[in-house]
Scaffold this motif. Structure first.
Motif, PDB file in Angstrom:
ATOM      1  N   ARG A 502       0.832  -1.210   0.000  1.00 17.61           N
ATOM      2  CA  ARG A 502       0.000   0.000   0.000  1.00 17.61           C
ATOM      3  C   ARG A 502       0.866   1.260   0.000  1.00 17.61           C
ATOM      4  O   ARG A 502       0.590   2.216  -0.731  1.00 17.61           O
ATOM      5  N   ALA A 503       1.910   1.272   0.834  1.00 18.50           N
ATOM      6  CA  ALA A 503       2.791   2.434   0.886  1.00 18.50           C
ATOM      7  C   ALA A 503       3.484   2.645  -0.448  1.00 18.50           C
ATOM      8  O   ALA A 503       3.630   3.798  -0.920  1.00 18.50           O
ATOM      9  N   ALA A 504       3.923   1.568  -1.085  1.00 20.95           N
ATOM     10  CA  ALA A 504       4.576   1.676  -2.390  1.00 20.95           C
ATOM     11  C   ALA A 504       3.616   2.230  -3.431  1.00 20.95           C
ATOM     12  O   ALA A 504       3.994   3.065  -4.268  1.00 20.95           O
ATOM     13  N   ASP A 505       2.363   1.790  -3.383  1.00 23.28           N
ATOM     14  CA  ASP A 505       1.370   2.278  -4.338  1.00 23.28           C
ATOM     15  C   ASP A 505       1.080   3.761  -4.115  1.00 23.28           C
ATOM     16  O   ASP A 505       1.023   4.543  -5.077  1.00 23.28           O
ATOM     17  N   GLN A 506       0.940   4.181  -2.855  1.00 17.76           N
ATOM     18  CA  GLN A 506       0.675   5.588  -2.558  1.00 17.76           C
ATOM     19  C   GLN A 506       1.859   6.479  -2.926  1.00 17.76           C
ATOM     20  O   GLN A 506       1.677   7.652  -3.249  1.00 17.76           O
ATOM     21  N   ALA A 507       3.073   5.916  -2.898  1.00 18.42           N
ATOM     22  CA  ALA A 507       4.259   6.692  -3.262  1.00 18.42           C
ATOM     23  C   ALA A 507       4.514   6.688  -4.764  1.00 18.42           C
ATOM     24  O   ALA A 507       5.486   7.291  -5.223  1.00 18.42           O
ATOM     25  N   GLY A 508       3.642   6.023  -5.521  1.00 21.04           N
ATOM     26  CA  GLY A 508       3.792   6.025  -6.976  1.00 21.04           C
ATOM     27  C   GLY A 508       4.812   5.032  -7.492  1.00 21.04           C
ATOM     28  O   GLY A 508       5.369   5.222  -8.579  1.00 21.04           O
ATOM     29  N   LEU A 509       5.062   3.956  -6.749  1.00 21.90           N
ATOM     30  CA  LEU A 509       6.067   2.969  -7.150  1.00 21.90           C
ATOM     31  C   LEU A 509       5.471   1.779  -7.893  1.00 21.90           C
ATOM     32  O   LEU A 509       6.214   0.944  -8.413  1.00 21.90           O
ATOM     33  N   THR A 510       4.148   1.682  -7.951  1.00 20.95           N
ATOM     34  CA  THR A 510       3.507   0.468  -8.469  1.00 20.95           C
ATOM     35  C   THR A 510       3.910   0.170  -9.903  1.00 20.95           C
ATOM     36  O   THR A 510       4.263  -0.974 -10.241  1.00 20.95           O
ATOM     37  N   ASP A 511       3.868   1.180 -10.789  1.00 18.19           N
ATOM     38  CA  ASP A 511       4.201   0.939 -12.203  1.00 18.19           C
ATOM     39  C   ASP A 511       5.620   0.412 -12.352  1.00 18.19           C
ATOM     40  O   ASP A 511       5.878  -0.497 -13.153  1.00 18.19           O
TER      41      ASP A 511
END
Length: 641
Positions: A502-511
């Protein structure tokens, strides 16, 4: 022989004892191998039947197998212990880096620190698993062979014994020469790494200023000096190898002459003469191998000394008795008359940061063009270490006394903060922004000043109660060797995988993570190895998002080295994170002023303006002068009368 620093690691004496035992067994197997071979040759010489060769052949191959097994066992023991040493050093270095902070590490330089954390640990590993078994071989195997040869033929034993001090003499003389040259070469390697890394980090700025070619010439010059030093070390190492081989060959030749004459005269039997001659090369082999490996592992020894020196660096005092529950909407912080100066003389030229060097180049490039002469900008302009301000580099000369300090990087700094607010710290390059951020993070200790935190008087911010409530994102976030998930868990090591995702997704790391074969479990390394600057910043943001218990966010120009597109995307991620926190944001990108509640402007290490942006802009004060100088069109809705 063995660096005394190794004795700081647990189990070193046990490992040395085990290696010594294996060397003794290997020495016996060498003698057994030579005995079996000699016995077989004597039987053949006397024209005995083939059945007489069975026993010596079995002795030879049994001894040969034991010798090889001992060699494999020594390498396994030494390699495992080398991995253990590196495994012990890596977290110690990481903890030390965190505790010392950027101010202390500025003395080393960015490239030098990366050299220690990446290449240095690899070289230490090579040093440990190479030197330990070879030294044990050199101590025990020649001694055992000397005893056997002396028993078989006294003259041969005397020749070997007399030649041994000569070998050690030349090995010591040439070894010291190689060590001195290697020390200089390792220092040059650190400088080269610093120059190269800072240049790579600053390439966009260098191209923008149109001076990238000057740095290309500088990198070429430094690397060429490094090449020459490396060749000098190799020449000494080859001379040492030649000397060892020459005297070993000479000793064997002298033995062969004496043994041949004695055989002709009939004063010695074939078996002892042949056994002594076969064992002679084995007598010199461990000494020659140790000499060769000594030169090959000098960088590892230098790296170990460098690491130990850093680990022994005193840490700043901690305030462990601060009773403070954290920052909330009613909290306040008042700083009055705070002074800070960096200790000692200014750092070496080669340890300067890329950003500071670029500033120096920008200021000097015009002068150089007018003079029309080709000279490196780094040689022309003194530059400070990373995290230091340009004003702080005005120091005493090389003969500065121990304990001396530079002129104040921050002088009589005073400001007040309260509640959940966003504060921008602005100023020209070298104004003291990074120094102030390091003070607030507790990495720098002020020499004077008064700090009032919710009615509690502090000497400095290096207090566990304070640091336990801050998240600090510097210009170059600390990325350690581990997985992406491990790096995100920096503040919360026990966080589960779902929270990390979740933290990675909120920080824009998902892509980006989706492009990795192992996702969040992909390994990355020290010094941002394997990732870009923008990805490192987003990992740092994910750390903040993962640990919501920290109410104070410190940002030291987190977008300084990013292109405008990456910065824009990062800004959209940052702004929601800032809500509900005390945010102190050091930046030279003035578009942030439209999104903050308060501004603190520094100039020459002093606070020259403080207040709400709308109160300071358009009044013709120092902030307007800075905006005009840096471009007021960066700020939304800004118009100066």
């Amino acid at each position: 022989m063995i660096d005394k620093s190794l004795f700081r690691f647990a189990g070193i004496r046990r490992i040395m004892g085990l290696l010594a035992t294996l060397s003794l067994v290997q020495g016996l197997s060498v003698v057994g191998q030579a005995y079996g071979l000699t016995l077989a040759l004597v039987q053949i010489w006397h024209l005995h039947g083939l059945h007489t060769l069975v026993r010596p052949v079995l002795i030879f191959f049994t001894a040969f197998a034991i010798r090889q097994l001992c060699d494999v066992a020594k390498q396994r023991v030494a390699t495992d212990y080398a991995d253990y040493v590196v495994g012990e050093l890596r977290p110690q270095i990481q903890r030390k880096v965190f505790r010392l902070g950027p101010a202390a590490l500025a003395q080393r330089g960015t490239g030098s620190a990366v050299t220690m954390l990446i290449d240095g640990l690899d070289e230490v590993r090579t040093y440990v698993f190479t030197v330990l078994p070879k030294m044990m071989d050199m101590v025990f195997i020649p001694l055992m062979i000397l005893v056997v040869v002396w028993i078989q033929d006294t003259v041969s034993g005397i020749v070997l014994l007399l030649m041994l001090p000569l070998l050690f003499f030349f090995m010591a003389i040439l070894g010291m020469a190689a060590r001195d040259r290697s020390n200089k070469q390792y220092a040059q390697f650190r400088k080269l790494n610093t120059r190269f890394m800072d240049t790579v980090l600053g390439l966009p700025t260098l191209k923008m200023l149109g001076i990238s070619e000057e740095y290309e010439d500088e990198i070429y010059s430094v690397s060429d000096r490094f090449r020459k030093r490396t060749m000098s070390v190799i020449r000494v190492a080859m001379t040492s190898t030649f000397a060892l081989d020459f005297f070993a060959t000479l000793a064997i030749a002298i033995m062969a002459v004496f043994l041949g004459n004695n055989l002709i005269d009939g004063t010695v039997a074939l078996f002892p003469a042949l056994l002594a001659l076969i064992l002679a090369p084995e007598y010199f082999m461990p000494i020659r191998q140790f000499g060769d490996d000594y030169h090959a592992t000098l960088n590892g020894k230098n790296a170990l000394n460098d690491i130990v020196t850093m680990l022994d660096t005193p840490e700043p005092d901690h305030l462990d008795d601060l009773d403070w529950q954290g920052w909330d909407s009613d909290s306040h912080l008042t700083v009055e008359g705070m002074d800070f100066a960096y200790p000692g003389p200014k750092p070496e030229e080669g340890q300067a940061s890329g950003g500071s060097q670029m500033d120096a180049i920008a200021k000097s490039s015009g002068k150089k063009k007018r003079k029309g002469r080709k000279k490196s900008a780094i040689d022309a302009t003194p530059v400070p270490a990373p995290g230091r301000d340009l004003d702080s580099t005005r120091t005493c000369g090389d003969g500065a006394e121990e304990g001396a300090r530079q002129p104040d990087a921050l002088h009589h700094v005073s400001f007040s903060l309260s509640g959940l607010t966003k504060v921008a710290v602005v100023g020209r390059s070298g104004a003291g922004k990074s120094t102030l951020m390091n003070l607030l993070a507790g990495f720098n200790i002020p020499q004077a000043g008064r700090i009032d935190l919710d009615g509690r008087l502090l000497e400095h911010f290096n207090a566990r109660a304070w640091q336990g409530h801050i998240s600090y994102i510097p210009q170059n976030p600390y990325i350690f060797s581990g997985t992406v998930a491990d790096n995100i868990r920096f503040y919360d090591p026990d966080a589960d995988q779902a929270a990390v995702a979740r933290a990675a997704d909120q920080a824009g790391l998902t892509d980006w993570v989706e492009t990795l074969a192992e996702g969040l479990e992909t390994r990355i390394g020290e010094g941002n190895r394997g990732i870009s600057g923008g990805q490192a910043q987003r990992i740092a943001l994910a750390r903040v998002l993962l640990d919501r218990t920290r109410e104070i966010l410190l940002f030291d120009e987190p977008t300084a080295h990013l292109d405008i597109e990456t910065e824009y995307e990062l800004k959209k991620t940052l702004l929601p994170i800032m809500e509900g926190h005390l945010v102190i944001f050091a930046t030279h990108r003035l578009h942030w002023l439209a999104d903050v509640d308060q501004v603190i402007m520094l100039d020459g290490g002093r606070v020259v303006a403080q207040g709400r942006p709308e109160e300071l802009m358009g009044e013709g004060g120092p902030l307007d002068a800075l905006i005009e100088e840096m471009g007021g069109n960066q700020i939304a809705d800004y118009q100066q009368d």
